[in-house]
Write a protein that holds these residues in place. Sequence first.
Motif, PDB file in Angstrom:
ATOM      1  N   ARG A  22      -0.807   7.236  -6.500  1.00  0.00           N
ATOM      2  CA  ARG A  22      -1.865   6.505  -7.207  1.00  0.00           C
ATOM      3  C   ARG A  22      -1.772   4.999  -7.004  1.00  0.00           C
ATOM      4  N   ASN A  23      -0.616   4.506  -6.566  1.00  0.00           N
ATOM      5  CA  ASN A  23      -0.440   3.063  -6.395  1.00  0.00           C
ATOM      6  C   ASN A  23      -0.599   2.598  -4.951  1.00  0.00           C
ATOM      7  N   THR A  24      -0.974   3.511  -4.044  1.00  0.00           N
ATOM      8  CA  THR A  24      -0.999   3.152  -2.623  1.00  0.00           C
ATOM      9  C   THR A  24      -2.181   2.262  -2.250  1.00  0.00           C
ATOM     10  N   GLY A  25      -3.056   1.965  -3.176  1.00  0.00           N
ATOM     11  CA  GLY A  25      -4.133   1.019  -2.901  1.00  0.00           C
ATOM     12  C   GLY A  25      -3.735  -0.422  -3.188  1.00  0.00           C
ATOM     13  N   LEU A  26      -2.492  -0.631  -3.612  1.00  0.00           N
ATOM     14  CA  LEU A  26      -2.031  -1.953  -4.017  1.00  0.00           C
ATOM     15  C   LEU A  26      -1.121  -2.598  -2.976  1.00  0.00           C
ATOM     16  N   SER A  27      -1.172  -3.916  -2.927  1.00  0.00           N
ATOM     17  CA  SER A  27      -0.171  -4.714  -2.218  1.00  0.00           C
ATOM     18  C   SER A  27       0.466  -5.630  -3.254  1.00  0.00           C
ATOM     19  N   CYS A  28       1.801  -5.614  -3.325  1.00  0.00           N
ATOM     20  CA  CYS A  28       2.497  -6.356  -4.375  1.00  0.00           C
ATOM     21  C   CYS A  28       3.602  -7.211  -3.784  1.00  0.00           C
ATOM     22  N   MET A  29       3.551  -8.514  -4.065  1.00  0.00           N
ATOM     23  CA  MET A  29       4.532  -9.477  -3.580  1.00  0.00           C
ATOM     24  C   MET A  29       5.308 -10.020  -4.771  1.00  0.00           C
ATOM     25  N   ASP A  30       6.630  -9.893  -4.739  1.00  0.00           N
ATOM     26  CA  ASP A  30       7.436 -10.214  -5.915  1.00  0.00           C
ATOM     27  C   ASP A  30       8.680 -11.022  -5.569  1.00  0.00           C
ATOM     28  N   ALA A  31       9.119 -11.822  -6.545  1.00  0.00           N
ATOM     29  CA  ALA A  31      10.381 -12.562  -6.426  1.00  0.00           C
ATOM     30  C   ALA A  31      11.072 -12.537  -7.779  1.00  0.00           C
ATOM     31  N   PRO A  32      12.404 -12.418  -7.782  1.00  0.00           N
ATOM     32  CA  PRO A  32      13.144 -12.423  -9.051  1.00  0.00           C
ATOM     33  C   PRO A  32      13.307 -13.838  -9.585  1.00  0.00           C
ATOM     34  N   ILE A  33      13.472 -13.952 -10.885  1.00  0.00           N
ATOM     35  CA  ILE A  33      13.784 -15.220 -11.539  1.00  0.00           C
ATOM     36  C   ILE A  33      15.076 -15.017 -12.311  1.00  0.00           C
ATOM     37  N   TRP A  34      16.055 -15.874 -12.027  1.00  0.00           N
ATOM     38  CA  TRP A  34      17.378 -15.764 -12.652  1.00  0.00           C
ATOM     39  C   TRP A  34      17.492 -16.749 -13.808  1.00  0.00           C
ATOM     40  N   ARG A  63       0.794  -1.220   0.000  1.00  0.00           N
ATOM     41  CA  ARG A  63       0.000   0.000   0.000  1.00  0.00           C
ATOM     42  C   ARG A  63       0.835   1.282   0.000  1.00  0.00           C
ATOM     43  N   ASP A  64       0.898   2.049   1.123  1.00  0.00           N
ATOM     44  CA  ASP A  64       1.567   3.355   1.077  1.00  0.00           C
ATOM     45  C   ASP A  64       3.090   3.264   1.096  1.00  0.00           C
ATOM     46  N   GLU A  65       3.632   2.054   0.967  1.00  0.00           N
ATOM     47  CA  GLU A  65       5.072   1.928   0.727  1.00  0.00           C
ATOM     48  C   GLU A  65       5.413   2.230  -0.733  1.00  0.00           C
ATOM     49  N   HIS A  66       4.408   2.258  -1.596  1.00  0.00           N
ATOM     50  CA  HIS A  66       4.633   2.612  -2.998  1.00  0.00           C
ATOM     51  C   HIS A  66       5.081   4.070  -3.094  1.00  0.00           C
ATOM     52  N   PHE A  67       5.838   4.370  -4.121  1.00  0.00           N
ATOM     53  CA  PHE A  67       6.315   5.743  -4.336  1.00  0.00           C
ATOM     54  C   PHE A  67       5.193   6.641  -4.823  1.00  0.00           C
ATOM     55  N   HIS A  68       4.510   6.228  -5.876  1.00  0.00           N
ATOM     56  CA  HIS A  68       3.435   7.042  -6.428  1.00  0.00           C
ATOM     57  C   HIS A  68       2.166   6.915  -5.586  1.00  0.00           C
TER      58      HIS A  68
END
Length: 323
Positions: A148-160, A141-146
Motif C-alpha cells: 500500500r505504500n509503494t506509491g510513495l517516495s520518502c527521504m529521511d534524515a535522523p536528528i540526534w 516507491r516499491d522499496e517500501h515493505f507494504h
Amino acid sequence: MTSRTHADLVAAQSQSRSATSALAASWRRSMLKHGLDPADRRPPDRLSASELALRHQAMAGFLHVAGPQLDQLHDLVGLSGCNVLLTDAEGVVLDQRVLDGDAAQFREWGLWRGAVWSEAAQGTNGIGTCLAEGRQVTIHRDEHFHTRNTGLSCMDAPIWGPDGRLLAALDVSSARADQTERYNRLISAQVASTARAIEAMFFRSSFPQARIVLASDDPGEQSALLAVDKDDLAIGATRAARRVLGLEREGALRPRPAVDLLGRQGDLAGFDKAERAAVMRALARAEGNVSAAARALGVGRATLYRRMARLGITDHPGGLSQH
C-alpha cells in the motif's frame, strides 16, 4: 508491479540468505522480526489527541526550535507536492507542513500528525528505517515493505539530541507518480542539511550559558559542536563531536577541560584564538591596564600574565601597565 507480485518479491527476499543489501535486511526485519505481512493494506495506526498532546508537551522545546526550519524546507519542496514531516524517536508524526491542496491525499496515505511510522509498525519506510538504522535513507516507491505504500517516495534524515541519543526523524514524502530518483537525491540533500541545522540549533538552545565551539576543522563535520562553560570545561557535545573526539557515545557528558579535548586532535589553535581575542578585548577596554583587565576577566593579575605569555601577548596597542 502488481500488489501480489510486490508482496511475493518482498517475502522471497526477506527469506533469502543470499540477499545481503540494506534494503533486504530491512525487509527481513519487517517480516521475520516484526511479523508484518507486505500485502496488509491497513493504514498506519494513529495516536489519540490526548496521547499526541503528551508527546508534544514532552518535546515542546525541540518543536519550537524546529518549526522555522520546517517552514523553510517546505518553502523549497512544497510546491512540488511534497509533505514535510517531523517525528519523534518512535516514528510518531509530531509536526508537518503540507499545502492545503495536497492535504487530503497525504491524510489518506496516513502521512499525518499522530500516525505511527516506525519500522515495527509499517515495515520498511523512510521514517521507520531511518530511525531503525540511525542514518539517512531514501525509500523510493516499491522499496517500501507494504504494498500500500509503494506509491510513495520518502527521504529521511535522523536528528540526534544533545545527549547523543536519537531524538527524531525529518521526512519529506511525495506521492507523485513522476517523482524521479534524481529529484529524490536533490531533496535528500536538503533534508540532511535541514536535519543538521535543527540538531545544531537545539544543541545551542540546550546550553544557553555555554560557549559553542567547533570540535573539528573538517568542513564535513560542521555539526561537531562542543558546549564549553565559563571555566573552559566541555559540558556537552553533539553526536558528531562525540565521535570525532572519542567521547562517551550517549548520555550526560563528563565535564573535562576543553583544551584537552581539542588539543588531542591538534585543534588547540582555534581555541587559543578565541581566548586571545577575549584577553585582547579586556586589555583594550582597560586601556592596557593589566590589573583592571584581570578584574574584568575575573582572574588574578598573575594568572592573566601567565595566560598572556602562553598566548603570545607581549604588547598592546595602548601600552601595558600593571596598575
